[in-house]
Structure formats: C-alpha cells, structure tokens
Design an enzyme around this catalytic site. Structure first.
Site, mmCIF file in Angstrom:
data_model
loop_
_atom_site.group_PDB
_atom_site.id
_atom_site.type_symbol
_atom_site.label_atom_id
_atom_site.label_comp_id
_atom_site.label_asym_id
_atom_site.label_seq_id
_atom_site.Cartn_x
_atom_site.Cartn_y
_atom_site.Cartn_z
ATOM 1 N N ARG A 44 -7.579 4.857 -12.184
ATOM 2 C CA ARG A 44 -6.612 3.678 -11.572
ATOM 3 C C ARG A 44 -5.376 3.793 -12.391
ATOM 4 N NH1 ARG A 44 -6.235 1.393 -16.411
ATOM 5 N NH2 ARG A 44 -5.142 -0.510 -14.612
ATOM 6 N N ALA A 46 -0.949 3.831 -12.045
ATOM 7 C CA ALA A 46 -0.197 5.026 -11.033
ATOM 8 C C ALA A 46 0.188 6.915 -12.535
ATOM 9 C CB ALA A 46 1.292 4.550 -11.605
ATOM 10 N N ARG A 86 -4.092 5.965 -2.025
ATOM 11 C CA ARG A 86 -3.694 4.732 -2.551
ATOM 12 C C ARG A 86 -2.061 4.828 -1.898
ATOM 13 N NH1 ARG A 86 -6.312 2.277 -7.119
ATOM 14 N NH2 ARG A 86 -4.822 0.337 -6.325
ATOM 15 N N GLN A 194 -8.685 -5.628 -14.867
ATOM 16 C CA GLN A 194 -8.673 -4.927 -15.794
ATOM 17 C C GLN A 194 -7.958 -5.091 -16.361
ATOM 18 O OE1 GLN A 194 -7.480 -5.714 -12.586
ATOM 19 N NE2 GLN A 194 -6.753 -3.537 -11.499
ATOM 20 N N ASP A 235 3.927 0.110 -10.133
ATOM 21 C CA ASP A 235 3.552 0.928 -9.463
ATOM 22 C C ASP A 235 4.295 2.193 -8.815
ATOM 23 O OD1 ASP A 235 0.116 1.741 -8.739
ATOM 24 O OD2 ASP A 235 0.749 -0.365 -10.234
ATOM 25 N N ASN A 245 4.156 -4.273 -8.555
ATOM 26 C CA ASN A 245 2.976 -3.934 -10.027
ATOM 27 C C ASN A 245 1.963 -4.919 -9.298
ATOM 28 O OD1 ASN A 245 2.124 -2.880 -12.349
ATOM 29 N ND2 ASN A 245 2.082 -4.955 -13.659
ATOM 30 N N LYS A 246 0.807 -4.701 -10.200
ATOM 31 C CA LYS A 246 -0.510 -5.430 -9.909
ATOM 32 C C LYS A 246 -0.355 -6.651 -9.990
ATOM 33 C CE LYS A 246 -3.512 -4.104 -9.806
ATOM 34 N NZ LYS A 246 -4.079 -2.882 -8.422
#
Length: 345
Positions: A44, A46, A86, A194, A235, A245-246
């Site tokens: 995982r 990007a 993804r 994460q 990302d 992003n996350k």
C-alpha cells in the site's frame, strides 16, 4: 524492511497487514497475485502501488504463453485487472501508462522474450525513479523543518509506502540526517492503523523519536502548543492543489489551520493529476465495512450496524501551506504553479 523487491521472475511483497507482529512475504509470480496483494493492502501507499503494478504488468507478459499476435489483447486484460484494484491512487495509473507505452514501443519486436525483457526493464526503471525522487523530496522538504521540531504525521508515507525512503517520512529522515532534533507524533490512523503499525515501527527502527497518539488527540496536542508542523503524503493531487490522502487528513488540515500550524503535503510529481480539475473529481475508494466492525478479526460493533468507510478524504488547497515534490516546494496559487512545474519537468 522493503515493501517490495524484484526477484527476477517474481515480486517479493512484504505483507504489511501482518506488521508489526509478524514479518511475512508473498512471492507473487503472476499479475493476479500482485493485484490481490494490492487489493488486500499487503502492499500500500501510492508510490509502492505504482511500482507493484508495473512489476505485475511485466509478470503478465512473462506468464503469457500464446502467440505474439495475441499479446496485445492479453496485456489489455492485465492492465484492466491491475487498474481496478485501487481507484484513488493515481500513481497506479501513471505506472500502468508507462508500461503500456513501453509495450507499444516494442511493436517491431519479433520475440516474446525481447518484449518481456523490455517490460521488466521499464518496471525496474519506475522503481529506481521512486528511490531517486524520494531522496529529492527529503532534500527539498528539509528546508521547512526548523532546528528543533515536533512534527505530526498521518497514516504511513514512509519507506513502506514507497520503494524506498518515503515521502513525508523522507522529509523527516532528511531532517534527522541533517542533525536536526525532530520528534514525531504519529496518529494511529483508524481503521487500518497504518500510523500505529507501520509509521511507529519505521521511525523506531531508524531511532527517530516518535510518540503514538489516538487520532482524536491531534487537536488537543495543537492546543497545548506541542505541534510545530504537519507533514502528510498524498494519493492524488488535483490541478488546483486539492489533495486526496488517507481518511482523517482533512480533519488535521482544518485543525492545523485553526491553530496557525503549517500543513505540508509531500509527494512525487507522479501523484499530481492535471487531468482532474479539483478534488471533487477525484474518485474515493470505499472499503469493506468489516474494517470498522472488526479489529483484527475481533468484533467491536454490532454486526449489522450500517458502515460508511471511505479510504480517503480530500483536503482543499486553501488549507495546504505547500506541496513538497522532487522538483521543489510548490505554494499557492496551485492551479498556476503546479502547471508551471509540470510543464518544466
């Protein structure tokens, strides 16, 4: 620990879902195995996803045993399968376009072996580019870090999210290597953790001071004056600077803005998508509801409760102090300056 490593005829993938409890590798010998590893988030981040997809594309050619005339149709199938894994991380599509272009360059090739060799070489070039780019991001980003700094980061944008070194954590590594005293606060990053599982592990392995916090503590830390700087990865970055992003990144940006704390994004130019005008046009992946109802297989919520589980959110450009790339640091107005940088490169 390396997120991925090419072994000559297979891709060695570190299963990050098992960290930090267990170090286990998957030996992916087919493009389908690479696709599964991406979907399951064994690999995982990007940039790492992009490199993995490139190797997966090469494995698609290595595994093809038909006639040369049928290779193009087969590779379209391979590309489609990898592309659907993804939807948000643009590096995935960038890497696959590079691989597709390299395949087209081989239109005069007479042997499958020649084409396979060219595709493996392109995948390795993508991986090597990521190594080089991340070091440059670190060098440029070091300029924004003061001699002593408490830095908040989110999710994992380190070596485990890239081929090597990292983006946001690459900046932190570069600052430490420059002799600066940095202390990192790592948000746990629910629901996949994460930050807790990966960022804390990376920083501890590098002997960089780190403190793990619950995601909902960030505002309190800022209120106490304990955060000097926020650095996150990305990302996908839209043409106007809006950044996906996350999930949880947007909340941190709002909090940082409210407390007058600089908020930076660190990402390679391959994460910038000029075809997407704004964050409203970025597709947002939704994950399995079980990721919220369960924690490592243990039920923590009623099994039938409705769940909304987007993997990413979008931070508006107006909340971003600067975007750190391998070409330098871009600031507002992003719609002008991102385009200028991309045209120059």
């Amino acid at each position: 620990m390396k997120a991925l490593e090419w072994m000559g005829d297979s891709l060695k993938i570190l299963d990050q879902t098992r960290l930090p409890v267990e170090i286990k590798y998957r030996m992916a010998a087919t493009y389908e195995e690479v696709a599964e590893a991406i979907e399951k988030m064994e690999v995982r981040g990007a940039p790492a996803i992009g490199a993995a997809a490139a190797y997966g594309y090469a494995l698609g050619a290595i595994g093809y045993s038909g006639e040369l005339a049928g290779l193009s149709a087969h590779m379209e199938k391979v590309q489609h399968r990898l592309a659907e894994t993804r939807p948000t991380a643009v590096n995935l599509f960038w890497a696959l376009r590079r691989m597709e272009d390299r395949l087209r360059d081989q239109h005069e090739a007479k042997e499958l072996a020649e084409i396979r060799q060219a595709l493996v070489a392109e995948a390795e070039s993508i991986a090597e580019d990521d190594r080089r780019v991340n070091r440059l991001i670190g060098e440029h980003g070091n300029a924004i870090v003061t001699a002593e700094a408490n830095i908040l980061t989110h999710c994992n944008a380190g070596a485990l999210a890239t081929v090597e070194y990292g983006t946001a954590l690459g900046v932190i590594r570069a600052a430490q290597q420059a002799g600066k005293k940095v202390h990192v606060y790592a948000g746990e990053t629910r629901p996949f953790l994460q930050g807790a599982r990966l960022t804390a592990l990376e920083l501890m392995n590098d002997h960089i001071p780190v403190t793990l916090i619950a995601d909902n503590m960030a505002g309190f830390l800022m209120q106490q004056g304990n955060i000097d700087l926020v650095i996150v990865g990305a990302d996908r970055i839209a043409a106007n600077g809006d950044t996906a992003n996350k999930i949880g990144t947007y909340s941190l940006a709002v909090l940082a803005h409210a407390h007058g704390i600089p908020f930076y994004v660190a990402a390679p130019t391959s994460t910038i998508d000029l075809k997407v005008p704004s964050g409203q046009d970025i597709p947002i992946e939704e994950r399995n509801p079980k990721e919220l109802r369960e924690v490592f297989g243990v039920q923590v919520a009623p099994p039938e409760v409705p769940v909304y589980n987007p993997a990413f959110d979008v931070t508006p450009a107006k909340l971003i102090t600067g975007i750190i790339t391998e070409k330098g640091i871009v600031t507002s107005p992003y719609s002008v300056n991102l385009l200028k940088m991309m045209v120059r490169s």
